[in-house]
Design a protein around this motif. Structure first.
Motif, PDB file in Angstrom:
ATOM      1  N   ARG A  42       0.815  -1.220   0.000  1.00 23.24           N
ATOM      2  CA  ARG A  42       0.000   0.000   0.000  1.00 23.24           C
ATOM      3  C   ARG A  42       0.846   1.268   0.000  1.00 23.24           C
ATOM      4  O   ARG A  42       0.326   2.366  -0.122  1.00 23.24           O
ATOM      5  N   TRP A  43       2.152   1.112   0.150  1.00 18.20           N
ATOM      6  CA  TRP A  43       3.050   2.258   0.281  1.00 18.20           C
ATOM      7  C   TRP A  43       4.198   2.149  -0.720  1.00 18.20           C
ATOM      8  O   TRP A  43       5.362   1.976  -0.353  1.00 18.20           O
ATOM      9  N   PRO A  44       3.923   2.252  -2.009  1.00 18.90           N
ATOM     10  CA  PRO A  44       4.991   2.041  -3.004  1.00 18.90           C
ATOM     11  C   PRO A  44       6.137   3.047  -2.900  1.00 18.90           C
ATOM     12  O   PRO A  44       7.297   2.671  -3.131  1.00 18.90           O
ATOM     13  N   LEU A  45       5.853   4.293  -2.570  1.00 14.43           N
ATOM     14  CA  LEU A  45       6.949   5.264  -2.437  1.00 14.43           C
ATOM     15  C   LEU A  45       7.891   4.846  -1.321  1.00 14.43           C
ATOM     16  O   LEU A  45       9.116   4.885  -1.480  1.00 14.43           O
ATOM     17  N   TRP A  46       7.334   4.424  -0.197  1.00 15.20           N
ATOM     18  CA  TRP A  46       8.169   3.998   0.928  1.00 15.20           C
ATOM     19  C   TRP A  46       8.966   2.752   0.567  1.00 15.20           C
ATOM     20  O   TRP A  46      10.136   2.634   0.921  1.00 15.20           O
ATOM     21  N   ARG A  47       8.343   1.824  -0.151  1.00 16.23           N
ATOM     22  CA  ARG A  47       9.069   0.623  -0.576  1.00 16.23           C
ATOM     23  C   ARG A  47      10.208   1.000  -1.525  1.00 16.23           C
ATOM     24  O   ARG A  47      11.327   0.511  -1.384  1.00 16.23           O
ATOM     25  N   GLY A  48       9.916   1.884  -2.458  1.00 16.75           N
ATOM     26  CA  GLY A  48      10.957   2.329  -3.376  1.00 16.75           C
ATOM     27  C   GLY A  48      12.107   3.010  -2.666  1.00 16.75           C
ATOM     28  O   GLY A  48      13.278   2.757  -2.971  1.00 16.75           O
ATOM     29  N   ARG A  49      11.796   3.851  -1.708  1.00 17.34           N
ATOM     30  CA  ARG A  49      12.849   4.545  -0.954  1.00 17.34           C
ATOM     31  C   ARG A  49      13.701   3.565  -0.169  1.00 17.34           C
ATOM     32  O   ARG A  49      14.924   3.709  -0.093  1.00 17.34           O
ATOM     33  N   LEU A  50      13.056   2.577   0.416  1.00 18.77           N
ATOM     34  CA  LEU A  50      13.797   1.566   1.165  1.00 18.77           C
ATOM     35  C   LEU A  50      14.676   0.725   0.245  1.00 18.77           C
ATOM     36  O   LEU A  50      15.838   0.441   0.563  1.00 18.77           O
ATOM     37  N   LEU A  51      14.152   0.353  -0.907  1.00 23.87           N
ATOM     38  CA  LEU A  51      14.952  -0.391  -1.881  1.00 23.87           C
ATOM     39  C   LEU A  51      16.140   0.429  -2.375  1.00 23.87           C
ATOM     40  O   LEU A  51      17.246  -0.098  -2.533  1.00 23.87           O
ATOM     41  N   LEU A  52      15.922   1.710  -2.607  1.00 18.99           N
ATOM     42  CA  LEU A  52      17.008   2.591  -3.024  1.00 18.99           C
ATOM     43  C   LEU A  52      18.082   2.659  -1.942  1.00 18.99           C
ATOM     44  O   LEU A  52      19.279   2.531  -2.227  1.00 18.99           O
ATOM     45  N   ALA A  53      17.666   2.828  -0.699  1.00 21.51           N
ATOM     46  CA  ALA A  53      18.627   2.877   0.411  1.00 21.51           C
ATOM     47  C   ALA A  53      19.392   1.562   0.527  1.00 21.51           C
ATOM     48  O   ALA A  53      20.604   1.556   0.746  1.00 21.51           O
TER      49      ALA A  53
END
Length: 111
Positions: A42-53
């Motif tokens: 439900r939180w794709p931006l947060w998932r993307g940010r975590l994957l980037l980190a």
């Protein structure tokens, strides 16, 4: 915001922070695994940010090959949701991972 959204954001943010701020490599690896194991559909931006980190963290520890999958997934998420500047960051990291990989196997000088 309604329902449990604020509490979920706090939990997501804490897992992210614990991974990024971990004291040692082993702890960071465990924290990234925990954070990425959470339900972030439900939180794709947060998932993307975590994957980037996570991809950045792997690349900076010279785990270049391992860094590419999370960086690609982050890029794809950001592109899908229209987060252009985040997508650009993921692309820069991917380019850096390619450069780092090239440095691992330098070309032989020709004579």
């Amino acid at each position: 915001m309604v329902g449990g959204a604020p509490a979920e954001w706090v939990a997501i943010s804490l897992r992210h922070a614990r991974a990024v701020l971990a004291d040692d490599e082993r702890e960071a690896a465990v924290r990234f695994e925990e954070a990425l194991g959470a339900d972030l559909d439900r939180w794709p931006l947060w998932r993307g940010r975590l994957l980037l980190a996570h991809g950045r963290w792997l690349r900076r520890r010279r785990r270049v090959t391992d860094s590419r999958a999370p960086l690609r997934e982050a890029r794809d998420i950001f592109d899908a949701i229209g987060a252009a500047s985040w997508g650009d960051q993921a692309r820069r990291e991917l380019r850096a991972s390619a450069s780092a990989a090239a440095g691992v196997f330098p070309r032989r000088a020709t004579t």
